[in-house]
Scaffold this motif. Structure first.
Motif, PDB file in Angstrom:
ATOM      1  N   VAL A 158      32.021  35.381 -26.922  1.00  0.00           N
ATOM      2  CA  VAL A 158      32.926  36.372 -26.369  1.00  0.00           C
ATOM      3  C   VAL A 158      32.212  37.718 -26.451  1.00  0.00           C
ATOM      4  N   GLY A 159      32.823  38.760 -25.923  1.00  0.00           N
ATOM      5  CA  GLY A 159      32.167  40.060 -25.934  1.00  0.00           C
ATOM      6  C   GLY A 159      32.311  40.747 -24.598  1.00  0.00           C
ATOM      7  N   TRP A 160      32.276  39.914 -23.540  1.00  0.00           N
ATOM      8  CA  TRP A 160      32.670  40.410 -22.223  1.00  0.00           C
ATOM      9  C   TRP A 160      33.663  39.381 -21.706  1.00  0.00           C
ATOM     10  N   GLU A 161      34.838  39.397 -22.292  1.00  0.00           N
ATOM     11  CA  GLU A 161      35.726  38.249 -22.230  1.00  0.00           C
ATOM     12  C   GLU A 161      36.815  38.360 -21.186  1.00  0.00           C
ATOM     13  N   ASP A 162      37.257  39.566 -20.821  1.00  0.00           N
ATOM     14  CA  ASP A 162      38.520  39.610 -20.083  1.00  0.00           C
ATOM     15  C   ASP A 162      38.646  40.831 -19.178  1.00  0.00           C
ATOM     16  N   ALA A 163      37.597  41.174 -18.485  1.00  0.00           N
ATOM     17  CA  ALA A 163      37.692  42.305 -17.558  1.00  0.00           C
ATOM     18  C   ALA A 163      38.646  41.960 -16.414  1.00  0.00           C
ATOM     19  N   ALA A 164      39.240  42.999 -15.829  1.00  0.00           N
ATOM     20  CA  ALA A 164      40.160  42.810 -14.702  1.00  0.00           C
ATOM     21  C   ALA A 164      39.791  43.773 -13.585  1.00  0.00           C
ATOM     22  N   LEU A 204      33.248  38.683  -8.513  1.00  0.00           N
ATOM     23  CA  LEU A 204      32.647  37.521  -9.166  1.00  0.00           C
ATOM     24  C   LEU A 204      31.240  37.247  -8.642  1.00  0.00           C
ATOM     25  N   ARG A 205      31.019  37.448  -7.364  1.00  0.00           N
ATOM     26  CA  ARG A 205      29.659  37.264  -6.821  1.00  0.00           C
ATOM     27  C   ARG A 205      28.702  38.278  -7.444  1.00  0.00           C
ATOM     28  N   ALA A 206      29.134  39.518  -7.516  1.00  0.00           N
ATOM     29  CA  ALA A 206      28.274  40.563  -8.095  1.00  0.00           C
ATOM     30  C   ALA A 206      28.075  40.320  -9.587  1.00  0.00           C
ATOM     31  N   PHE A 207      29.137  39.879 -10.254  1.00  0.00           N
ATOM     32  CA  PHE A 207      29.027  39.609 -11.693  1.00  0.00           C
ATOM     33  C   PHE A 207      28.061  38.461 -11.958  1.00  0.00           C
ATOM     34  N   GLN A 208      28.138  37.396 -11.153  1.00  0.00           N
ATOM     35  CA  GLN A 208      27.225  36.272 -11.336  1.00  0.00           C
ATOM     36  C   GLN A 208      25.785  36.706 -11.105  1.00  0.00           C
ATOM     37  N   ALA A 209      25.566  37.598 -10.150  1.00  0.00           N
ATOM     38  CA  ALA A 209      24.208  38.102  -9.911  1.00  0.00           C
ATOM     39  C   ALA A 209      23.706  38.868 -11.124  1.00  0.00           C
ATOM     40  N   LEU A 210      24.583  39.647 -11.750  1.00  0.00           N
ATOM     41  CA  LEU A 210      24.209  40.371 -12.966  1.00  0.00           C
ATOM     42  C   LEU A 210      23.876  39.395 -14.088  1.00  0.00           C
ATOM     43  N   VAL A 211      24.694  38.380 -14.249  1.00  0.00           N
ATOM     44  CA  VAL A 211      24.449  37.355 -15.270  1.00  0.00           C
ATOM     45  C   VAL A 211      23.102  36.678 -15.034  1.00  0.00           C
ATOM     46  N   ASP A 212      22.833  36.333 -13.787  1.00  0.00           N
ATOM     47  CA  ASP A 212      21.574  35.658 -13.460  1.00  0.00           C
ATOM     48  C   ASP A 212      20.373  36.561 -13.746  1.00  0.00           C
ATOM     49  N   ARG A 213      20.528  37.845 -13.463  1.00  0.00           N
ATOM     50  CA  ARG A 213      19.418  38.773 -13.685  1.00  0.00           C
ATOM     51  C   ARG A 213      19.050  38.861 -15.163  1.00  0.00           C
ATOM     52  N   TYR A 214      20.017  38.717 -16.039  1.00  0.00           N
ATOM     53  CA  TYR A 214      19.752  38.748 -17.480  1.00  0.00           C
ATOM     54  C   TYR A 214      19.376  37.374 -18.041  1.00  0.00           C
ATOM     55  N   ARG A 268      32.668  33.881 -20.802  1.00  0.00           N
ATOM     56  CA  ARG A 268      31.865  33.756 -22.025  1.00  0.00           C
ATOM     57  C   ARG A 268      30.422  33.543 -21.615  1.00  0.00           C
ATOM     58  N   LEU A 269      29.526  34.211 -22.343  1.00  0.00           N
ATOM     59  CA  LEU A 269      28.123  34.234 -21.928  1.00  0.00           C
ATOM     60  C   LEU A 269      27.212  33.858 -23.079  1.00  0.00           C
ATOM     61  N   THR A 270      26.012  33.427 -22.725  1.00  0.00           N
ATOM     62  CA  THR A 270      25.038  33.005 -23.729  1.00  0.00           C
ATOM     63  C   THR A 270      24.246  34.205 -24.249  1.00  0.00           C
ATOM     64  N   PHE A 271      24.958  35.189 -24.793  1.00  0.00           N
ATOM     65  CA  PHE A 271      24.282  36.317 -25.438  1.00  0.00           C
ATOM     66  C   PHE A 271      23.490  35.806 -26.638  1.00  0.00           C
ATOM     67  N   ARG A 278      22.770  46.402 -23.172  1.00  0.00           N
ATOM     68  CA  ARG A 278      22.495  46.827 -21.796  1.00  0.00           C
ATOM     69  C   ARG A 278      23.388  46.083 -20.804  1.00  0.00           C
ATOM     70  N   PHE A 279      23.568  44.794 -21.062  1.00  0.00           N
ATOM     71  CA  PHE A 279      24.408  44.013 -20.162  1.00  0.00           C
ATOM     72  C   PHE A 279      25.839  44.540 -20.160  1.00  0.00           C
ATOM     73  N   ILE A 280      26.400  44.794 -21.327  1.00  0.00           N
ATOM     74  CA  ILE A 280      27.788  45.270 -21.410  1.00  0.00           C
ATOM     75  C   ILE A 280      27.943  46.585 -20.659  1.00  0.00           C
ATOM     76  N   ARG A 281      26.960  47.450 -20.792  1.00  0.00           N
ATOM     77  CA  ARG A 281      27.034  48.728 -20.092  1.00  0.00           C
ATOM     78  C   ARG A 281      27.024  48.510 -18.569  1.00  0.00           C
ATOM     79  N   GLU A 282      26.143  47.660 -18.084  1.00  0.00           N
ATOM     80  CA  GLU A 282      26.089  47.410 -16.643  1.00  0.00           C
ATOM     81  C   GLU A 282      27.343  46.685 -16.159  1.00  0.00           C
ATOM     82  N   ALA A 283      27.835  45.759 -16.965  1.00  0.00           N
ATOM     83  CA  ALA A 283      29.043  45.035 -16.578  1.00  0.00           C
ATOM     84  C   ALA A 283      30.239  45.978 -16.513  1.00  0.00           C
TER      85      ALA A 283
END
Length: 969
Positions: A404-410, A420-430, A448-451, A464-469
């Motif tokens: 958890v950590g970036w668990e419930d944005a709205a 969701l498309r943009a978020f997945q691209a961010l996840v993939d970049r990291y 939930r992410l593999t931090f 850095r990810f949390i800030r960009e997200a």
């Protein structure tokens, strides 16, 4: 225990002052501090101490003492926060134990008055009597408290029906740190003027709030996102004139940082009596999210989305495949729930929605499946509610766990697919992996992410990810938190969402209420940074510790990895349904829950708060109340296996400590009972004669009001003669006759042998008497248990091999048969003989049902109580099918644990708790049953507890099946 400006001596003085006023409610010991140091988030902060007030007035008095000593304070409910707001270096007040009443329900006004510790589902149950409900229902609804929901501004699946907690709060009675106590709610202009004119601390607060609202009104209107799921930050918008200067709703979501809730008046809404779930299958989660406006037009009461990642994770672990098979074709799913007064109306709504998507003018036509039966709906919802937790630990040793950590944005629901498309691209970049699910109707997504939080570089990437997200969410008109609050996980980045000036206004809002900064300090405003206080960060100690049991699983090996299974979701704090956790249900003590024990074991391995390792008396005391029921192994979504952890711990603890007297009397019963059974009448003289029995109980550490079991005049082996059933045999089976059926109730084994014979099977016994060693685990005799299983393997291997060998091992006692399914494989995980034996082990009912056996008719009323080990490892499906086939009117009780749990309830230390567990569900249910109702349970200890608690004689399935045959003859 660290706090700026305070020495340990100052906190000792605080402890003494609190104890002088509240007595045993004050717990500053290491066990409580360890149990409350973590929640369900990534964070850990050891509290100064814990107080469990018995009343609201006791809490008010305790707060005054904390104020005198300058101690920070944290109110805590279910402790299931995922963003860290329920841990702090503070005095933690747990309201869930005693301050948990529904004080009043007014169906005409549509509201209820509650104390902060009441569990959401208890309020909902009380409201249901009037056809009403409290609408917010997060996935933790069975254990989260209203005080926590108010502090968090919780939501849940049905927020599309009636909003967040904020929209469902009418008024609050609050207490400030400096001792002012008053009710707050919407305020008219005249009321506001009168309150300010009256002066005092309340008038001062209201005047300051008005001044704040006047100065920031335009900025609030401009910067607060106009979405339903804005949970981040303080609700300053509720102070605006258009919202009625609603001070209660301004305090909702402040996470205990401003004022403390003593009572709440909350709104109740109509509860649709009948519900239907329509499941839609889409090719991916993005096109599923694109359709949110279409779902909304259909007016369902819940709109929930789920992607393939969780399903794949469940399948990789071999979990809930039957439930997964219910899902329609697709790679992402949306669940639309429709509610109405009648089932016909609900079905009509769902069918209309199904037709719409079948004829959809644009976009893919999703596959569809409708769940009308409540039981089927519950199975579908279980995937959504438990899937993420069940798959949080990684099964790839080279990949970090889901965090958890970036668990419930709205975000704006109309923009959900693009987000969701943009978020997945961010996840993939990291280079992370994620699972996406959530409340699509309100644009709220759980991810939930593999931090990698175990390395310094991984933590930097996490930051850095949390800030960009956060920036990505703001760009899509959203809120950093859409359900779980800010706590520590999101608070640092609130300026991205609101700007520095509005965050300054929030800081001012807190100062108005809490000028000394003593209420849950450094959460929401002036917060800890996202990478402070990490529970398992770069300094996390990885311990390679030798164990007797083999803790091997899909998620990794070793005792520490096993303990890590508990991620803090608190399912063990349920007080109704299923079985877990009986000791928590009886005591409401956090340290006596599965989660509390896991936390203590975690702290033991780290060696900080709990520093004595295997010799820890705090851990021993916590585990001592564990009934080893194995319910957590199945009821907990993460399959935390506390019974095994307890057995392992005790095996080490007793290397340096003397075992209790009961260890010989009950733990070694498999060793001494065969000897005593050679002279059963003499043995019974000692165990059944009042004076001698008193001495036997005293010597064995057994409670004096417990009945000692009577030895049978002849053991089963001495009375049994092989009798091959005439006619064609269906093959050979081996009957496993446990210690209790062998020496105390041979009539059960005899009945089983006869029934198997009637079913066409030739019954064999092991060539020599054997014992599985089940009672040994309760006292840590793991070396002895291993030796018994080794002997068992060596003896049975030859007998179960070759032509004409028995094809199955049929057992009668669930506790003993659980050894073949569980502990045998923990001792010998790589032994092919052990795997083969485990696969061939059956409970009698399951085996007969699998073989197509149909018993003779017997039309009786039957109440079935399933032994805990049977529920956990075997289930009752086969047994209930046999009862149905014989025409019995059978009811499987949702009765939890009986409380006896092997020898647990016989102990002088545990007898009271044992009875308390039994009185939670089982004993009242049996007392309500007519006298001619058959009570059926397969567990020896269950039958003993039922006899002691109700005077009723319960029977084993084998005995009931034999009765059917006898009466049909």
């Amino acid at each position: 225990m660290k706090n700026p400006g305070k020495s340990s001596g100052a906190w000792r003085a605080l402890q003494q002052a609190l104890q002088a006023r509240l007595g045993s409610a004050v717990r500053f010991d290491e066990a409580h501090r360890a149990a409350y140091a973590s929640d369900a988030s990534n964070y850990r902060q050891v509290p100064i101490g814990v107080v469990v007030p018995s009343s609201i007035e006791d809490f008010v008095a305790a707060l005054a003492i904390c104020r005198e000593h300058g101690a920070p304070v944290l109110m805590r409910g279910g402790g299931t926060s995922m963003n860290g707001q329920t841990v702090n270096t503070a005095v933690v007040f747990d309201f869930s134990v005693y301050c948990n009443r529904v004080l009043a329900i007014d169906p005409a006004a549509g509201n209820a008055v509650v104390e902060p510790g009441v569990v959401c589902d208890r309020l909902r149950d009380a409201a249901q009597a009037y056809g009403l409900t409290f609408a917010p229902d997060p996935s933790t609804h069975s254990r989260c408290t209203l005080g926590g929901m108010i502090a968090n501004n919780s939501c849940g699946a049905h927020s599309v029906m009636a909003g967040k907690t904020l929209e469902n709060v009418e008024a609050l009675e609050v207490l400030t740190y400096d001792g002012e106590r008053f009710w707050v709610g919407p305020t008219t202009e005249q009321e506001l003027a009168d309150i300010i004119a009256a002066g005092g601390r309340r008038g001062q607060i209201y005047a300051a709030l008005k001044n704040l609202a006047d100065r920031y009104a335009d900025l609030i209107r401009a910067k607060f996102p106009g979405i339903k799921r804005r949970v981040s930050g303080y609700n300053l918008d509720q102070l605006l004139p258009e919202n009625g200067f609603n001070v209660a709703r301004a305090l909702v979501g402040t996470e205990g940082t401003c004022a403390l809730t003593l009572q709440a008046r909350v709104r109740l809404v109509n509860n649709p009596a009948r519900r239907v779930v329509l499941v839609l299958g889409f090719p991916d989660i993005y096109v599923a999210a694109d359709a949110v406006p279409e779902y909304q037009r259909l007016r369902p009461i819940a709109i929930e989305g789920l992607d393939r990642a969780i399903i794949r994770g469940l399948q990789a672990r071999g979990l809930v495949q039957e439930e997964i098979d219910l899902l329609p074709a697709g790679d992402a799913w949306v669940m639309l729930e429709f509610g109405a007064d009648t089932i016909e109306q609900a079905v009509a709504q769902a069918e209309a929605a199904s037709r719409y998507f079948e004829q959809r003018p644009q976009g893919p036509h999703p596959s569809r499946w409708m769940a009308v039966e409540p039981a089927m709906q519950a199975r579908i919802w279980s995937i959504r509610e438990n899937g993420a937790s069940a798959t949080q630990l990684s099964i790839d040793p080279h990949e970090p766990d889901m965090q958890v950590g970036w668990e419930d944005a709205a975000v704006d629901p109309r923009r959900l697919g693009d987000y969701l498309r943009a978020f997945q691209a961010l996840v993939d970049r990291y280079g992370y992996r994620t699972s996406l699910f959530g409340h699509f109707g309100d644009g709220c997504v759980h991810a939930r992410l593999t931090f990698n939080l175990r390395s310094a570089q991984g933590v930097l990437d996490f930051r850095r990810f949390i800030r960009e997200a956060a920036q990505l969410v703001v760009d899509h008109g959203g809120s950093l938190s859409g359900e779980h609050g800010d706590g520590q996980a999101k608070a640092e980045f609130l300026p991205i969402m609101f700007g520095a000036e509005l965050v300054g206004a929030m800081r001012e809002f807190k100062h108005i209420w809490d000028p000394q900064n003593r209420l849950n300090p450094r959460k929401v405003v002036d917060a800890y940074s996202v990478d402070e206080n990490l529970r398992a960060g770069p300094t996390y100690k990885v311990v390679d510790i030798g164990t007797r049991l083999n803790f091997r699983s899909a998620e990794g090996n070793g005792f520490q990895r096993a303990v890590e299974r508990c991620i803090g979701i608190g399912r063990c704090r349920n007080t109704q349904g299923n079985t877990m956790c009986p000791s928590y249900r009886a005591t409401r003590e956090e340290r006596f829950s599965t989660r509390g024990r896991a936390r203590l074991l975690w702290e033991m391995l780290q060696g900080d708060v709990v520093a004595d390792g295997w010799n820890s008396k705090s851990v021993k005391e916590s585990l001592d109340t564990c009934l080893s029921c194995k319910a957590c192994r199945s009821d907990c979504p993460t399959h935390t296996d506390m019974a095994s952890y307890k057995a392992e711990f005790l095996s080490h603890y007793y290397e340096n400590h003397r075992r209790p007297r009961q260890a010989l009397a009950m733990g070694r019963i498999g060793d001494w009972a065969p000897w005593a059974a050679r002279l059963p009448r003499l043995a019974n003289v000692f165990t059944q004669t009042p004076g001698l029995a008193h001495l036997c109980r005293l010597a064995g550490g057994i409670a004096q009001d417990r009945r000692l079991p009577r030895f049978a005049h002849k053991s089963f082996r001495r009375m049994w003669t092989p009798d091959r059933q005439p006619g064609s045999s269906r093959g050979r089976v081996m009957l496993w006759v446990d210690t209790f059926c062998e020496h105390f109730h041979p009539e059960i084994a005899q009945a089983a042998a006869e029934v198997l014979g009637h079913a066409g099977f030739e019954v064999l016994l092991p060539s020599t008497p054997l014992c599985c060693g089940r009672p040994l685990y309760d006292f840590g005799y793991l070396d002895a248990a291993r030796q018994k299983l080794r002997q068992l393997l060596e003896t049975l291997d030859a007998q179960l091999a070759g032509d004409g060998a028995p094809t199955a091992l049929i057992g009668l006692e669930p506790g003993c048969m659980s050894v073949f399914k569980d502990e045998l494989l923990k001792f010998f995980p790589d032994d092919a003989r052990a795997r083969s034996l485990s696969e061939s082990a059956w409970m009698l009912g399951d085996f007969l049902h699998a073989q197509g056996y149909v018993p003779p008719a017997l039309a009786v009323d039957v109440l079935v109580h399933a032994h805990c080990h049977q529920k956990s490892l075997f289930g009752s499906k086969g047994e209930m099918a046999l009862l149905q086939a014989m025409g019995a009117r059978a009811t499987l009780l949702d009765s939890g644990c009986c409380g006896m749990a092997g020898s647990f309830g016989m102990s002088t230390r545990h007898a009271a708790m044992s009875r308390a567990v039994g009185e939670l569900e089982l004993m009242p249910a049996l007392r309500r049953a007519p006298e001619d109702t058959v009570v059926l349970t397969n567990g020896f200890s269950c039958r003993e507890q039922i006899r002691d608690g109700t005077g009723r004689e319960a029977v084993h399935l084998a005995q009931l099946l034999k009765r059917a045959h006898d009466e049909s003859a």
